[in-house]
Design a protein around this motif. Structure first.
Motif, PDB file in Angstrom:
ATOM      1  N   VAL A  87       0.823  -1.220   0.000  1.00 36.88           N
ATOM      2  CA  VAL A  87       0.000   0.000   0.000  1.00 36.88           C
ATOM      3  C   VAL A  87       0.853   1.265   0.000  1.00 36.88           C
ATOM      4  O   VAL A  87       0.430   2.314  -0.470  1.00 36.88           O
ATOM      5  N   TYR A  91       0.170   3.842  -3.052  1.00 36.00           N
ATOM      6  CA  TYR A  91      -0.505   5.115  -2.764  1.00 36.00           C
ATOM      7  C   TYR A  91       0.487   6.183  -2.276  1.00 36.00           C
ATOM      8  O   TYR A  91       0.111   7.109  -1.564  1.00 36.00           O
ATOM      9  N   ASP A  94      -0.546   9.904  -2.799  1.00 33.99           N
ATOM     10  CA  ASP A  94      -1.631  10.351  -1.922  1.00 33.99           C
ATOM     11  C   ASP A  94      -1.171  10.463  -0.474  1.00 33.99           C
ATOM     12  O   ASP A  94      -1.578  11.366   0.247  1.00 33.99           O
ATOM     13  N   PRO A  99      -2.356  15.381   5.067  1.00 32.55           N
ATOM     14  CA  PRO A  99      -1.947  16.038   6.314  1.00 32.55           C
ATOM     15  C   PRO A  99      -1.847  15.015   7.440  1.00 32.55           C
ATOM     16  O   PRO A  99      -2.707  14.138   7.563  1.00 32.55           O
ATOM     17  N   ALA A 100      -0.801  15.145   8.209  1.00 31.36           N
ATOM     18  CA  ALA A 100      -0.570  14.135   9.230  1.00 31.36           C
ATOM     19  C   ALA A 100       0.043  14.776  10.462  1.00 31.36           C
ATOM     20  O   ALA A 100       0.615  15.869  10.391  1.00 31.36           O
ATOM     21  N   THR A 101      -0.087  14.089  11.566  1.00 32.79           N
ATOM     22  CA  THR A 101       0.615  14.470  12.795  1.00 32.79           C
ATOM     23  C   THR A 101       1.825  13.557  12.914  1.00 32.79           C
ATOM     24  O   THR A 101       1.681  12.339  13.072  1.00 32.79           O
TER      25      THR A 101
ATOM     26  N   GLU B 731      -1.344  10.381  13.509  1.00 34.05           N
ATOM     27  CA  GLU B 731      -2.658  10.549  12.873  1.00 34.05           C
ATOM     28  C   GLU B 731      -2.443  11.038  11.449  1.00 34.05           C
ATOM     29  O   GLU B 731      -1.497  11.773  11.180  1.00 34.05           O
ATOM     30  N   ILE B 732      -3.353  10.611  10.550  1.00 33.75           N
ATOM     31  CA  ILE B 732      -3.258  11.066   9.171  1.00 33.75           C
ATOM     32  C   ILE B 732      -4.648  11.127   8.568  1.00 33.75           C
ATOM     33  O   ILE B 732      -5.528  10.322   8.908  1.00 33.75           O
ATOM     34  N   ASP B 733      -4.833  12.098   7.717  1.00 32.30           N
ATOM     35  CA  ASP B 733      -6.119  12.256   7.022  1.00 32.30           C
ATOM     36  C   ASP B 733      -5.963  11.701   5.609  1.00 32.30           C
ATOM     37  O   ASP B 733      -5.325  12.310   4.749  1.00 32.30           O
ATOM     38  N   LEU B 734      -6.568  10.518   5.372  1.00 30.54           N
ATOM     39  CA  LEU B 734      -6.453   9.868   4.065  1.00 30.54           C
ATOM     40  C   LEU B 734      -7.725  10.028   3.243  1.00 30.54           C
ATOM     41  O   LEU B 734      -8.026   9.228   2.362  1.00 30.54           O
ATOM     42  N   ASN B 736      -8.377  11.968   0.962  1.00 36.71           N
ATOM     43  CA  ASN B 736      -8.110  12.173  -0.470  1.00 36.71           C
ATOM     44  C   ASN B 736      -7.273  11.052  -1.082  1.00 36.71           C
ATOM     45  O   ASN B 736      -6.725  11.187  -2.174  1.00 36.71           O
ATOM     46  N   CYS B 737      -7.197   9.946  -0.385  1.00 35.99           N
ATOM     47  CA  CYS B 737      -6.440   8.798  -0.881  1.00 35.99           C
ATOM     48  C   CYS B 737      -7.409   7.803  -1.511  1.00 35.99           C
ATOM     49  O   CYS B 737      -8.465   7.507  -0.929  1.00 35.99           O
ATOM     50  N   ALA B 738      -7.047   7.278  -2.699  1.00 32.10           N
ATOM     51  CA  ALA B 738      -7.958   6.399  -3.445  1.00 32.10           C
ATOM     52  C   ALA B 738      -7.987   4.977  -2.927  1.00 32.10           C
ATOM     53  O   ALA B 738      -8.637   4.120  -3.512  1.00 32.10           O
ATOM     54  N   ALA B 739      -7.316   4.710  -1.857  1.00 32.32           N
ATOM     55  CA  ALA B 739      -7.258   3.347  -1.335  1.00 32.32           C
ATOM     56  C   ALA B 739      -8.585   2.937  -0.737  1.00 32.32           C
ATOM     57  O   ALA B 739      -9.400   3.773  -0.342  1.00 32.32           O
ATOM     58  N   SER B 740      -8.785   1.614  -0.683  1.00 36.52           N
ATOM     59  CA  SER B 740      -9.973   1.094  -0.014  1.00 36.52           C
ATOM     60  C   SER B 740      -9.789   1.249   1.490  1.00 36.52           C
ATOM     61  O   SER B 740      -8.713   1.557   1.977  1.00 36.52           O
ATOM     62  N   GLU B 743      -7.220  -1.002   2.806  1.00 37.04           N
ATOM     63  CA  GLU B 743      -5.878  -0.526   2.466  1.00 37.04           C
ATOM     64  C   GLU B 743      -5.493   0.674   3.324  1.00 37.04           C
ATOM     65  O   GLU B 743      -4.339   0.829   3.727  1.00 37.04           O
ATOM     66  N   ILE B 747      -2.280   1.240   5.600  1.00 44.00           N
ATOM     67  CA  ILE B 747      -1.411   2.406   5.489  1.00 44.00           C
ATOM     68  C   ILE B 747      -1.186   3.033   6.859  1.00 44.00           C
ATOM     69  O   ILE B 747      -0.047   3.340   7.248  1.00 44.00           O
TER      70      ILE B 747
END
Lengths: 157, 757
Positions: A87, A91, A94, A99-101, B731-734, B736-740, B743, B747
């Motif tokens: 993965v 990806y 992407d 944005p991440a901490t 922590e992460i904001d996914l 906008n990620c095309a993964a299922s 997945e 990640i």
């Protein structure tokens, strides 16, 4: 569907594993129709080629990347590649834009204000240093015989 | 903004502020109609428990804002000067009123006789903290639709005439910094902020001045009971309803007569004494103008207008066409509590203020019910000057020689006695016991202490350059010293700037780095590196000469963070004779016959009678060999009997000389080491720390492998493309990620374990 085979050396926790690595096959390999197409754990069956045995990594024509977890040859003499999704590489773009901490980073470059329990500081070892702060009036003297203060009750002179 | 039509009524019934009708679609700048009331609530117009719109109170004036500077004006009997009582409560929310005459006090107005006055509160006494809860909001505005232009009215220095200025003219030029002012008219007594509103279909203008008289009103904080700011010399003042005068603009402050007209001339006016912002005004006959001289060092006019938290300027062009981020466009700032302090920005700095992005004043986050932080925050400790006093004691500074001379003097009672007697016991009658019998020298000594100072007269804090004889009670002695009248003295030590040694990372702070400060006479005190890192460590020792002790204040820059006590002086025991007992023994001694007896008896008798205050010239009592008229002294006298002198000498050696001792020795241990302060720092150590001249520093090269395998602890919130190498994510904001979803979970798990980017 076609796939491209690689031999990678980087650990699984690298986002980018294929930069600077040349594919084993010169042209994309068309997989056999009986291959199992699976999002996470596909099995690719391709025509056997001795050079393919070194491969440990696959990219399909949809730019999805997989680790080869097992290689075998079926009764028809075809190469069977059992794979699992990578993965991070798939990806990577992407992920980098997300944005991440971040709580640990090599690129920070140096220890920060946040306590780092992993930093190998000697336990219970302290070194002393001192900074002198002389008085600025220059009047103190413990050795003199000069300065007595007498308090008396008496008529003022 | 949704307008509560149940309260305001339907929009078509509302008044429109000219020429802003083009903005009706957002209900901006709409003025709800009002209805005359007579001391109660007009139905549907207000719910006084719930502010209808944040525009009612989009900001409040903090206690330090120029408008809310002083909350009570109290006239004294002579009316000059005025006294003011400050109130730290932010009492004056910025209002947006139209003809509402929102006021702190209602008893001021007669509602039945002033039908145009709309007071929308049933309560006679208003909540001082948020009056806007009780006042109908007239409109909300977009801050960018209205720009306030400052106009001032000022008197000549001789009060002969006044003139009205656009403020850029009053400043004598277009430059705002530095300020100059119109010297000819120094007394500012009116400040207005005229509203320029955005218009449509204009020719060459973005905004246009709104004439309130013609339109029916767009006032900001009109007729508010401004308590006057700090004024200069008071000549006259009239504190009545502070209406907008000829300009009908935003009346920032000013004066007017009893009829509401701007004050000028000699029209008799009245002083109103107001107690508290919500109190009753009481009329006091007086006639005074309140004004303020322009102060070029403090732009109080700008600060007064800035208190409304809106855009403002000094000149016509900026008011009509100025961009909101131009250098001549100013914007009053609103702090995180929603308070204005009179601060403002200008130019592109305006873009950082919340009002810059407001659609309307309803976007304000100010909560009138939120508690207000009224504390005054300071980063400085004030040190007082302690007066010099000795009270009923005298202090003398002595050197070692003088101390020994003092000791001799204290043991020289008998010598003095002999000296006084002319060196001959036979002349003891010449001795005046008064000095010793009235003041035993030892009883007059409070203490003797040794201080660790160098020379005397020392360093300017001894009061005299010449010595004086030391008095013990009424007895002057041969010992001498320098008079000393100081109570306290400050010793300062060299300041130290505290630098982080490890790049200001966690290693520079406790528990890795710790500090102790050694202070002479006080010992060591532990310091917290966090209090001093990046600051200056300052030490002030206050020596108390009355007790020989000291208090040392340890400061980070100019703020005391710790104090420690100690003892500076060493107590020196004082010994001497108890002259009172000697005299007593002398007087009561059994004397053998001898030549000295008569003298002693005479001396005893003379001093006895002298002490009794009976007969002067007591030796006359011995005239003719008899004592007294009756010739009796402690025994019956028979005729012809008299005192006679016998043979042997008075033997004082039979008398034990009593010794007095004052105090005992105190420890001198504190003098044995450094008489300077010393900051002791304990540092951590590691393979990646190098030492040079007792100073540690980080060797980042030695940390390269560690960094590659572990990364450094941090807390960053950024996109991951800002990082390279080993990275651990919490922590992460996914999104906008095309993964299922499966997945994405994979990640996240990998990122939280650590990846190489």
């Amino acid at each position: 569907m076609t796939i491209t085979l690689y031999t990678i050396t980087k650990d699984n926790n690298y986002l980018d594993k294929t930069t600077g690595v040349s594919p084993i096959n010169n042209t994309p390999i068309t997989i056999d129709v009986i291959s199992r197409i699976d999002n996470l754990n596909p099995v690719f069956i391709i025509a056997k080629n001795d050079s393919y045995y070194a491969a440990n990594y696959v990219k399909d024509n949809n730019n999805r990347y997989y680790y080869i977890t097992n290689k075998g040859v079926d009764t028809a003499g075809r190469l069977v590649l059992t794979c699992t999704i990578d993965v991070l590489q798939t990806y990577a773009s992407d992920i980098k834009n997300a944005p991440a901490t971040v709580i640990r980073s090599e690129s920070i470059g140096r220890p920060t204000i946040y306590t780092d329990d992993k930093l190998p500081v000697y336990a219970n070892v302290r070194k002393k240093s001192s900074i002198e702060m002389p008085e600025t009036s220059g009047s103190l003297d413990a050795d003199g015989d000069n300065c007595y203060l007498l308090t008396v009750v008496g008529a003022v002179n | 903004m949704q307008v509560n039509t149940n309260v305001y009524g339907l929009p078509e019934t509302w008044l429109h502020v000219m020429p802003l009708s083009g903005y009706n679609e957002d209900n901006k700048n709409l003025v709800p109609a009002w209805q005359t009331i007579g001391g109660g609530i007009t139905a549907g117009k207000i719910d006084f428990d719930n502010p209808l719109d944040n525009s009612i109170a989009y900001a409040a004036l903090a206690a330090d804002s120029p408008i809310a500077e002083i909350n009570t004006v109290v006239a004294n009997d002579t009316d000059n000067p005025l006294q003011t009582i400050p109130d730290a409560t932010p009492i004056f929310p910025a209002l947006l009123n139209v003809e509402s005459y929102g006021k702190f006090t209602q008893t001021y107005y007669d509602l039945t006789n002033n039908k145009d006055i709309q007071i929308y509160s049933p309560n006679e006494t208003l909540d001082e903290r948020n009056l806007n809860k009780y006042i109908q909001p007239m409109c909300s505005i977009s801050p960018k639709d209205v720009v306030l232009k400052i106009v001032v009215r000022a008197y000549k220095s001789d009060w002969s005439e006044y003139k009205t200025f656009k403020y850029n003219e009053y400043l004598s030029g277009d430059d705002m910094h530095p300020y100059t002012y119109t010297v000819e008219y120094p007394h500012i007594y009116h400040v207005y902020a005229l509203p320029y509103a955005r218009i449509e279909n204009s020719e060459n203008r973005t905004r246009q001045y709104i004439d309130m008289d013609n339109v029916g009103g767009f006032y900001i904080a009109r007729d508010c009971e401004f308590d006057c700011p700090t004024w200069g010399t008071i000549r006259d003042y009239a504190l009545t309803n502070l209406k907008g005068g000829l300009f009908n603009g935003v009346h920032v402050w000013g004066i007017s007569d009893v009829n509401g007209a701007p004050y000028w001339g000699e029209t008799p006016n009245y002083v109103y004494k107001c107690i508290g912002a919500g109190g009753t005004l009481k009329k006091i006959n007086s006639s005074i103008i309140m004004y303020r001289d322009y102060d070029a060092t403090g732009d109080f006019v700008h600060r007064a207008v800035a208190s409304f938290g809106l855009f403002f300027c000094d000149d016509d062009d900026t008011a009509e066409n100025g961009a909101y981020n131009s250098n001549k466009m100013m914007l009053g700032t609103i702090d995180e509590q929603g308070l204005t302090h009179g601060d403002y920005t200008y130019g592109t700095d305006n873009e950082t203020q919340p009002q810059y992005d407001w659609t309307s004043t309803n976007d304000s986050k100010y909560n009138p019910d939120a508690p207000i932080d009224k504390n005054t925050y300071s980063a400085q400790t004030t040190f007082n000057t302690v007066g010099n006093y000795n009270g009923m004691v005298n202090r003398y500074v002595l050197d070692g020689t003088a101390v020994r001379a003092l000791s001799t003097s204290l043991w020289a009672v008998m010598g003095d006695l002999i000296t006084d007697a002319g060196g001959d016991y036979a002349n003891l009658e010449g001795v005046d016991y008064e000095n010793f019998l009235t003041a035993n020298p030892m009883d007059c000594i409070i203490d003797l202490r040794k201080y660790p100072f160098k020379d005397i007269p020392a360093k300017g804090h001894w009061s005299a350059a010449t010595q004086k004889n030391i008095n013990f009670g009424k007895k002057a002695s041969s010992a001498a010293g320098y008079e000393f009248n100081y109570t306290m003295f400050e010793y300062a030590f060299t300041n130290v700037d505290i630098f982080p040694r490890f790049g200001n990372c966690f290693l520079d702070y406790a528990p890795y780095t710790t500090m102790e400060l050694y202070v002479p006479f006080c010992g060591t005190v532990e310091l917290n590196p966090a209090d001093f890192m990046g600051h200056t460590l300052k030490v002030k020792m206050e020596i108390d000469y009355t007790t020989g002790s000291c208090v040392t204040y340890i400061c980070a820059d100019n703020l005391v963070v710790k104090s420690v006590n100690g003892t500076v002086a060493i107590d020196i025991p004082v010994t001497g004779t108890n002259s009172a007992r000697i005299m007593s023994n002398l007087n009561n001694a059994v004397v053998s016959e001898g030549a000295s007896r008569a003298a002693l008896e005479k001396a005893k008798v003379k001093n006895y009678f002298t002490l009794k205050g009976a007969v002067a010239g007591s030796m006359d009592l011995y005239t003719g060999g008899q004592f007294g008229v009756t010739g009796k002294l402690n025994k019956a006298m028979t005729a012809g009997e008299r005192w006679t002198q016998k043979g042997a000498e008075y033997n004082l050696t039979h008398q034990e000389q009593p010794v007095n001792v004052i105090k005992s020795c105190s420890s001198a241990g504190g003098w044995a080491i450094d008489l300077q302060c010393r900051l002791i720092i304990y540092y951590p150590d590691a393979d990646f720390i190098t030492w040079t001249n007792n100073k540690p520093s980080l060797n980042l090269d030695a940390l390269a492998t560690y960094a590659h395998l572990n990364g450094f602890a941090c807390l960053e919130n950024k996109r991951l493309n800002n990082f390279t190498g080993y990275t651990v994510v919490s922590e992460i904001d996914l999104s906008n990620c095309a993964a299922s979803e499966t997945e994405k979970q994979l990640i996240r798990g990998l990122l939280q374990s650590g990846v190489y980017i």
